[in-house]
Design a protein around this motif. Structure first.
Motif, PDB file in Angstrom:
ATOM      1  N   THR A 207      39.379  44.439  42.823  1.00 32.59           N
ATOM      2  CA  THR A 207      40.527  45.210  42.320  1.00 32.59           C
ATOM      3  C   THR A 207      41.857  44.642  42.821  1.00 32.59           C
ATOM      4  OG1 THR A 207      40.257  46.741  44.184  1.00 32.59           O
ATOM      5  CG2 THR A 207      39.225  47.345  42.091  1.00 32.59           C
ATOM      6  N   TYR A 208      41.818  43.881  43.922  1.00 26.97           N
ATOM      7  CA  TYR A 208      43.056  43.291  44.436  1.00 26.97           C
ATOM      8  C   TYR A 208      43.608  42.199  43.515  1.00 26.97           C
ATOM      9  CZ  TYR A 208      42.363  45.684  48.903  1.00 26.97           C
ATOM     10  OH  TYR A 208      42.216  46.634  49.881  1.00 26.97           O
ATOM     11  N   SER A 211      46.901  44.238  38.720  1.00 29.84           N
ATOM     12  CA  SER A 211      48.027  45.115  39.046  1.00 29.84           C
ATOM     13  C   SER A 211      47.547  46.546  39.256  1.00 29.84           C
ATOM     14  CB  SER A 211      49.063  45.070  37.916  1.00 29.84           C
ATOM     15  OG  SER A 211      50.060  46.042  38.119  1.00 29.84           O
ATOM     16  N   SER A 212      48.179  47.242  40.193  1.00 27.82           N
ATOM     17  CA  SER A 212      47.813  48.637  40.485  1.00 27.82           C
ATOM     18  C   SER A 212      48.135  49.567  39.323  1.00 27.82           C
ATOM     19  CB  SER A 212      48.546  49.107  41.750  1.00 27.82           C
ATOM     20  OG  SER A 212      49.958  48.973  41.590  1.00 27.82           O
ATOM     21  N   SER A 213      48.931  49.093  38.384  1.00 27.14           N
ATOM     22  CA  SER A 213      49.300  49.942  37.230  1.00 27.14           C
ATOM     23  C   SER A 213      48.221  49.957  36.152  1.00 27.14           C
ATOM     24  CB  SER A 213      50.615  49.436  36.616  1.00 27.14           C
ATOM     25  OG  SER A 213      50.473  48.112  36.142  1.00 27.14           O
ATOM     26  N   ILE A 214      47.218  49.089  36.267  1.00 22.08           N
ATOM     27  CA  ILE A 214      46.160  49.010  35.260  1.00 22.08           C
ATOM     28  C   ILE A 214      45.123  50.090  35.518  1.00 22.08           C
ATOM     29  CG2 ILE A 214      44.289  47.574  34.351  1.00 22.08           C
ATOM     30  CD1 ILE A 214      45.987  45.147  34.845  1.00 22.08           C
ATOM     31  N   GLN A 243      33.234  48.633  42.230  1.00 18.51           N
ATOM     32  CA  GLN A 243      31.941  48.315  42.829  1.00 18.51           C
ATOM     33  C   GLN A 243      31.137  47.499  41.821  1.00 18.51           C
ATOM     34  OE1 GLN A 243      30.464  52.281  43.859  1.00 18.51           O
ATOM     35  NE2 GLN A 243      30.984  51.890  46.011  1.00 18.51           N
ATOM     36  N   PRO A 244      31.398  46.211  41.753  1.00 23.87           N
ATOM     37  CA  PRO A 244      30.717  45.375  40.753  1.00 23.87           C
ATOM     38  C   PRO A 244      29.204  45.407  40.926  1.00 23.87           C
ATOM     39  CG  PRO A 244      32.512  44.187  41.821  1.00 23.87           C
ATOM     40  CD  PRO A 244      32.305  45.432  42.608  1.00 23.87           C
ATOM     41  N   GLU A 245      28.528  45.696  39.846  1.00 24.78           N
ATOM     42  CA  GLU A 245      27.066  45.736  39.878  1.00 24.78           C
ATOM     43  C   GLU A 245      26.532  44.833  38.771  1.00 24.78           C
ATOM     44  OE1 GLU A 245      25.599  49.681  39.701  1.00 24.78           O
ATOM     45  OE2 GLU A 245      26.406  50.278  41.646  1.00 24.78           O
ATOM     46  N   ILE A 282      41.965  35.005  32.292  1.00 26.05           N
ATOM     47  CA  ILE A 282      41.442  34.695  33.623  1.00 26.05           C
ATOM     48  C   ILE A 282      42.289  35.436  34.647  1.00 26.05           C
ATOM     49  CG2 ILE A 282      41.054  32.885  35.328  1.00 26.05           C
ATOM     50  CD1 ILE A 282      40.690  30.906  33.084  1.00 26.05           C
ATOM     51  N   ILE A 283      41.660  36.279  35.445  1.00 28.66           N
ATOM     52  CA  ILE A 283      42.409  37.058  36.437  1.00 28.66           C
ATOM     53  C   ILE A 283      42.165  36.585  37.865  1.00 28.66           C
ATOM     54  CG2 ILE A 283      42.477  39.098  34.960  1.00 28.66           C
ATOM     55  CD1 ILE A 283      40.254  40.300  36.666  1.00 28.66           C
ATOM     56  N   GLY A 284      41.201  35.710  38.039  1.00 30.87           N
ATOM     57  CA  GLY A 284      40.934  35.192  39.379  1.00 30.87           C
ATOM     58  C   GLY A 284      40.180  33.883  39.311  1.00 30.87           C
TER      59      GLY A 284
END
Length: 387
Positions: A207-208, A211-214, A243-245, A282-284
């Protein structure tokens, strides 16, 4: 790749032992044959320097036979180089080319006239011949033409090709679909089949990366992707970023090669780009250090040391491609709060794989990988492991 009437004279300079450790210096080896000198890339000067590079000369078969009759040799000089560029000769060793053939045998060569006579330093060397019957089918080296003048061997003037000092950097695996594996280098008697696999085990703190606004409660899907031997691997979509599963997912390829060449190739392999996607963005991103898989063997005395399975596990830190979010990540001092993906790299001999399969009680389910660049190929397999 040598032409039908030509051969490659190859020396693999693998590693050294019984050297003094000189952290401020680098080590190189010059190899001279028929008036031409090839040099390895500099490596760290340790007590057991890990060189792991190939040097090669291409010449026609008739000329090679003349060299044998005239008892020509390859003279190799070892050098240390300081940070200021000062070069010092550490000693030399001689390789007799007369007994060389296509079989790859490793032996140790003592340094002669060395400045460290009490330590008795030596190098592990594999010298052999590649001809048109055992050549690399992929044209594995970048070469530069060198016009030669008559040398003191008495051989008439010829044109010889000298390969770059690290031929393995340019060597590429060739897909043999009918056999179900990639061929890396010549199909020599010492070649074996290995399985190379990458397993995505788990992820945390993703989650880091956004953006916290999402709104995290949306049904937006996330997935990872990367390339293994030019096969694009895409994991199954998961929806929970907090919590990715997902099932641990393994992609594997089979490779036929000798241990020496496979190690030389993988240790020069660029880290694999590994991406986290959110729909079409791509976010990471991080990189899988495939080149480190042979690290457990670096302290062993000889690249021909056998192994059944090599496994390395990495907790790879993912960085955000969003500049603002990435700045926020830099402020996180707690390592346990960093975005992490756990990746496992395994290299195994096929014989050990077959033994393990017979003992393995795990149930695995396979799926076809629609993102594979060659879906019909059975050389890249993606599997899920039940938890």
């Amino acid at each position: 790749m040598p032409q039908p009437d030509r051969i490659l004279l190859v020396i693999s300079i693998l590693e050294g032992r019984n050297f003094p450790s000189q952290s401020s210096c680098q080590l190189t080896v010059d190899a001279k044959f028929d008036g031409e000198i090839l040099t390895t890339d500099p490596v760290e000067f340790t007590s057991t320097p890990d060189i792991n590079q190939e040097l090669a000369w291409e010449l026609d078969k008739k000329t090679f036979q003349l060299h044998k009759l005239q008892r020509s040799v390859i003279k190799c000089n070892a050098y240390s180089t300081t940070s200021t560029g000062q070069r010092e000769n550490l000693g030399y060793f001689i390789i007799d080319i007369r007994p060389l053939n296509t079989s790859q045998k490793i032996r140790w060569y003592h340094l002669l006239q060395t400045k460290y006579p009490k330590l008795k330093p030596e190098f592990s060397i594999c010298a052999y011949i590649e001809d048109d019957q055992t050549t690399r089918s992929g044209g594995g080296s970048t070469t530069s033409k060198i016009s030669k003048t008559p040398s003191n061997t008495g051989i008439s003037s010829t044109t010889t090709t000298a390969t770059t000092s690290t031929r393995s950097k340019h060597l590429q695996p060739i897909l043999l679909e009918d056999k179900g594996y990639y061929q890396l280098g010549s199909d020599v008697p010492s070649a074996e089949i290995f399985s190379l696999s990458i397993t995505i085990r788990s992820a945390q703190n993703l989650t880091y990366l956004i953006s916290s606004s999402i709104n995290l409660n949306t049904q937006v899907g996330y997935f990872f992707d990367y390339k293994l031997f030019d096969n694009k691997i895409k994991t199954e979509i998961f929806h929970n970023l907090i919590q990715p599963e997902f099932y641990p997912e393994r992609a594997s390829v089979r490779i036929r090669s000798s241990i020496q060449l496979l190690r030389s190739y993988l240790e020069t392999y660029h880290p694999i780009e590994f991406n986290l996607w959110s729909e079409n963005n791509i976010i990471g991103q991080t990189h899988i250090p495939l080149h480190k898989i042979f690290k457990p063997l670096q302290q062993k005395s000889g690249m021909d040391k056998t192994f059944d399975v090599l496994t390395e596990t990495y907790n790879l830190r993912i960085i955000s491609l969003n500049e603002n979010e990435n700045e926020k990540l830099q402020t996180i001092e707690d390592e346990d709060s960093q975005p992490i993906v756990k990746v496992e790299i395994t290299l195994a001999r096929e014989t050990s794989i077959n033994k393990q399969k017979s003992k393995n009680d795990k149930q695995q389910r396979k799926r076809s990988n629609s993102a594979n660049t060659n879906p019909s190929s059975n050389t890249t397999i993606v599997e899920h492991e039940n938890r």
